[in-house]
Design an enzyme around this catalytic site. Structure first.
Site, PDB file in Angstrom:
ATOM      1  N   LYS A   1     -17.598  -4.046   3.007  1.00 26.79           N
ATOM      2  CA  LYS A   1     -18.327  -2.931   3.618  1.00 26.79           C
ATOM      3  C   LYS A   1     -19.414  -2.490   2.663  1.00 26.79           C
ATOM      4  O   LYS A   1     -19.311  -2.711   1.454  1.00 26.79           O
ATOM      5  CB  LYS A   1     -17.358  -1.768   3.877  1.00 26.79           C
ATOM      6  CG  LYS A   1     -17.864  -0.756   4.867  1.00 26.79           C
ATOM      7  CD  LYS A   1     -17.598  -1.140   6.304  1.00 26.79           C
ATOM      8  CE  LYS A   1     -18.303  -0.222   7.279  1.00 26.79           C
ATOM      9  NZ  LYS A   1     -17.945  -0.503   8.671  1.00 26.79           N
TER      10      LYS A   1
ATOM     11  N   ASP B   1     -23.366  -0.195  11.174  1.00 27.04           N
ATOM     12  CA  ASP B   1     -22.312   0.825  11.272  1.00 27.04           C
ATOM     13  C   ASP B   1     -23.056   2.133  11.540  1.00 27.04           C
ATOM     14  O   ASP B   1     -24.205   2.089  12.010  1.00 27.04           O
ATOM     15  CB  ASP B   1     -21.478   0.879   9.970  1.00 27.04           C
ATOM     16  CG  ASP B   1     -20.249   1.776  10.077  1.00 27.04           C
ATOM     17  OD1 ASP B   1     -19.319   1.406  10.797  1.00 27.04           O
ATOM     18  OD2 ASP B   1     -20.220   2.860   9.456  1.00 27.04           O
TER      19      ASP B   1
HETATM   20  P1  NDP Z   1     -23.582   5.649  15.497  1.00 25.90           P
HETATM   21  O1  NDP Z   1     -24.378   6.040  14.319  1.00 25.90           O
HETATM   22  O2  NDP Z   1     -24.230   4.854  16.582  1.00 25.90           O
HETATM   23  O3  NDP Z   1     -22.945   6.945  16.182  1.00 25.90           O
HETATM   24  C1  NDP Z   1     -22.114   7.821  15.507  1.00 25.90           C
HETATM   25  C2  NDP Z   1     -21.863   9.024  16.388  1.00 25.90           C
HETATM   26  O4  NDP Z   1     -20.973   9.913  15.724  1.00 25.90           O
HETATM   27  C3  NDP Z   1     -23.129   9.830  16.657  1.00 25.90           C
HETATM   28  O5  NDP Z   1     -23.010  10.444  17.907  1.00 25.90           O
HETATM   29  C4  NDP Z   1     -23.120  10.863  15.540  1.00 25.90           C
HETATM   30  O6  NDP Z   1     -23.836  12.029  15.864  1.00 25.90           O
HETATM   31  C5  NDP Z   1     -21.636  11.147  15.437  1.00 25.90           C
HETATM   32  N1  NDP Z   1     -21.292  11.549  14.061  1.00 25.90           N
HETATM   33  C6  NDP Z   1     -21.572  10.889  12.905  1.00 25.90           C
HETATM   34  N2  NDP Z   1     -21.118  11.570  11.853  1.00 25.90           N
HETATM   35  C7  NDP Z   1     -20.551  12.679  12.340  1.00 25.90           C
HETATM   36  C8  NDP Z   1     -19.908  13.774  11.756  1.00 25.90           C
HETATM   37  N3  NDP Z   1     -19.767  13.869  10.424  1.00 25.90           N
HETATM   38  N4  NDP Z   1     -19.423  14.743  12.580  1.00 25.90           N
HETATM   39  C9  NDP Z   1     -19.558  14.627  13.938  1.00 25.90           C
HETATM   40  N5  NDP Z   1     -20.165  13.623  14.551  1.00 25.90           N
HETATM   41  C10 NDP Z   1     -20.653  12.664  13.763  1.00 25.90           C
HETATM   42  O7  NDP Z   1     -22.292   4.898  14.936  1.00 25.90           O
HETATM   43  P2  NDP Z   1     -21.292   3.939  15.696  1.00 25.90           P
HETATM   44  O8  NDP Z   1     -21.099   4.396  17.098  1.00 25.90           O
HETATM   45  O9  NDP Z   1     -21.693   2.550  15.426  1.00 25.90           O
HETATM   46  O10 NDP Z   1     -19.945   4.190  14.865  1.00 25.90           O
HETATM   47  C11 NDP Z   1     -19.021   5.216  15.208  1.00 25.90           C
HETATM   48  C12 NDP Z   1     -17.704   4.941  14.504  1.00 25.90           C
HETATM   49  O11 NDP Z   1     -17.198   3.669  14.918  1.00 25.90           O
HETATM   50  C13 NDP Z   1     -17.749   4.871  12.976  1.00 25.90           C
HETATM   51  O12 NDP Z   1     -16.518   5.345  12.462  1.00 25.90           O
HETATM   52  C14 NDP Z   1     -17.868   3.383  12.712  1.00 25.90           C
HETATM   53  O13 NDP Z   1     -17.399   3.051  11.439  1.00 25.90           O
HETATM   54  C15 NDP Z   1     -16.962   2.844  13.797  1.00 25.90           C
HETATM   55  N6  NDP Z   1     -17.174   1.456  14.163  1.00 25.90           N
HETATM   56  C16 NDP Z   1     -18.389   1.011  14.616  1.00 25.90           C
HETATM   57  C17 NDP Z   1     -18.544  -0.304  14.993  1.00 25.90           C
HETATM   58  C18 NDP Z   1     -19.802  -0.804  15.602  1.00 25.90           C
HETATM   59  O14 NDP Z   1     -19.825  -1.974  16.005  1.00 25.90           O
HETATM   60  N7  NDP Z   1     -20.837  -0.006  15.722  1.00 25.90           N
HETATM   61  C19 NDP Z   1     -17.444  -1.278  14.840  1.00 25.90           C
HETATM   62  C20 NDP Z   1     -16.187  -0.688  14.452  1.00 25.90           C
HETATM   63  C21 NDP Z   1     -16.095   0.620  14.102  1.00 25.90           C
HETATM   64  P3  NDP Z   1     -25.448  12.077  15.730  1.00 25.90           P
HETATM   65  O15 NDP Z   1     -25.964  11.454  16.984  1.00 25.90           O
HETATM   66  O16 NDP Z   1     -25.731  13.523  15.608  1.00 25.90           O
HETATM   67  O17 NDP Z   1     -25.787  11.283  14.499  1.00 25.90           O
END
Ligand code: NDP
Length: 444
Positions: free
Chosen positions: A126, A166
């Site tokens: 990572k 991510d």
């Molecule tokens: P994105 O950046 O596309 O989206 C993240 C979302 O979570 C956004 O809506 C963001 O809000 C919100 N967010 C981020 N940080 C916080 C916080 N501290 N408090 C509240 N809301 C928060 O990321 P992903 O959708 O790709 O990833 C989401 C999760 O899934 C993570 O834990 C990641 O590690 C996991 N994951 C992702 C994979 C992938 O293929 N993308 C694969 C496996 C796991 P805002 O819009 O305001 O930024």
């Protein structure tokens, strides 16, 4: 003192100030007790757990770049190459101000078992940076990505370490980093996944994590005599995972009624308008207030709160530790039957235990969100073959992989007397393969 407790103590002592990493190690090792206790003498002699909790390599580097005002900015970059027993390191890059070595180590550690569970030949790693892409111009994001890759390119490659996206790293960032890698190394190879479709990306990669979460949920519910049909889904997040979890939930007959971002959340009793959500988050990169403005049936609330809404299945898809014990109590009170993690470690340890103790089916992220990395591995296969598969081909492989992961997790849980405890099942199933590969390769 048992071997597990000894190693947990050691991790806390040797990695001070890294609570997320402690939490991840503790959760995994605690649930592996039944396997480790059976083999304690041998594992201790081989220092198996000490090797497992120590990354093979961790890289920390300076990332200088120039902003639009001509000011030089300096961020920190990380890559933790945790375990390559099964294959090349594989795991995303996270760009978020909260990133520090402890977050990257927690994610890298979890990634080892997740990647093992996919059944594909990928090790765990990572990386990321404390850079915040929010509010930056495209040129600033490009300048940062190029500087980041100028250093990272020395340590990665299609057969050694293959990063992906991510939080904060989507198609735009992967594109800029891939361009810089190719320019410096002169190689057109599958060194990053999540690439654009015009330069080696895989169809269905964008959808894969969210879709996979729902395929897993479907398999888990089916095995427990339930179905997603007609269920209300509570989803957090509004990013890549959340959007495609919502889309697939609709396709499987459920109605998702919530989503959230880092400033607030939406309750839309008529069901989330996924096309509108995509437009706001993927195209315009706006806040969720824009969703409520465009959709009369929706309520917008500041802060956090999706878990107070009544529903049948909950999908935490935003970030780590976003579902705590109070949220778990609210979900149980509201009669939720399953919690399926889309994000990495979104549920705190006490909340997880509370849900399981109250007979809520609980799918840990390392199993239920493995569809993203599995499809990344499929992208690597296509790049090696110099071929592109159709959307249907990739999606059907993804579905098969997720059903297989559930079957494996379910089998391991049953085998060790923890029927329906998918946390234990996922950790054991993932661990078995890694240990087998580590043992076969000697002390390295
Ligand atoms: P994105 O950046 O596309 O989206 C993240 C979302 O979570 C956004 O809506 C963001 O809000 C919100 N967010 C981020 N940080 C916080 C916080 N501290 N408090 C509240 N809301 C928060 O990321 P992903 O959708 O790709 O990833 C989401 C999760 O899934 C993570 O834990 C990641 O590690 C996991 N994951 C992702 C994979 C992938 O293929 N993308 C694969 C496996 C796991 P805002 O819009 O305001 O930024």
């Amino acid at each position: 003192m048992s071997y597990v407790d000894e190693v947990i103590d050691l991790v806390v002592k040797q990695n001070p100030g890294e609570p997320e990493f402690h939490q991840a190690v503790k959760e995994v090792l605690e649930s592996l007790r039944p396997v480790i206790d059976q083999n304690e003498e041998q594992y201790r002699k081989d220092a198996l757990l000490e090797r497992l909790v120590n990354p093979e390599r961790q890289i920390k580097f300076r990332v200088p770049w120039v902003d639009d005002n001509g000011q030089v900015q300096v961020n920190t970059g990380y890559r933790v190459q945790f375990n390559s027993a099964i294959g090349p390191y594989k795991g995303g890059l996270r760009f978020h101000p909260s990133v520090y070595i402890g977050i990257i180590k927690f994610l890298g550690f979890e990634q080892i078992f997740k990647n093992s569970l996919t059944g594909l030949p990928i090790g765990g790693g990572k990386g990321g940076s404390d850079f915040d892409p929010k509010g930056k111009s495209d040129r600033e994001v490009m300048a940062f990505c190029q500087s980041f890759m100028t250093e990272l390119c020395k340590y990665i490659g299609a057969d050694t370490d293959v990063p992906a996206g991510d939080i904060g790293v989507g198609g735009r960032e992967v594109g800029y980093m891939y361009g810089q890698y190719k320019r410096i190394r002169g190689l057109s190879e599958g060194v990053l996944t999540g690439k654009g479709l015009s330069f080696g990306g895989s169809l269905a990669r964008t959808e894969a994590t969210g879709y996979g979460v729902l395929y897993f949920a479907n398999a888990m519910l089916k095995a427990n005599g339930e179905t997603l049909e007609g269920k209300t889904a509570i989803v957090s997040g509004a990013g890549n995972v959340a959007i495609y979890a919502i889309e697939k939930a609709f396709q499987l007959g459920a109605k998702p009624v919530t989503c959230s971002d880092s400033t607030g959340w939406i309750y839309d009793p008529e069901g989330i308008d996924v096309e509108l959500l995509k437009e706001i988050k993927e195209v315009k990169r706006e806040r969720l207030t824009a969703y409520a403005e465009a959709r009369p049936s929706a309520e917008y609330h500041e802060g956090k709160g999706v878990w107070t809404i009544k529903g049948d299945v909950a999908f935490p898809c935003a970030t780590q530790n976003e579902l705590d014990i109070d949220d778990a109590k609210a979900l149980v009170e509201n009669g939720v039957i399953a919690v399926v993690e889309g994000a990495n470690m979104p549920t705190t340890l006490d909340a997880t235990n509370y849900l399981i103790d109250n007979d809520v089916l609980f799918a840990p992220g390392k199993a239920s969100n493995a569809g993203g990395v599995a499809t990344s591995a499929l992208e690597m296969s296509q790049n090696s073959q110099r071929l592109s598969w159709t959307f249907e081909e990739v999606d059907s492989k993804l579905q098969g992989i997720m059903e297989n992961i559930f079957a494996n997790v379910d089998r391991a849980a049953k085998e060790y007397g923890f029927d329906k405890n998918y946390v234990v099942g996922a950790n054991i199933a993932g661990f078995e393969k890694v240990v087998d590969a580590m043992n076969a390769q000697g002390i390295v």
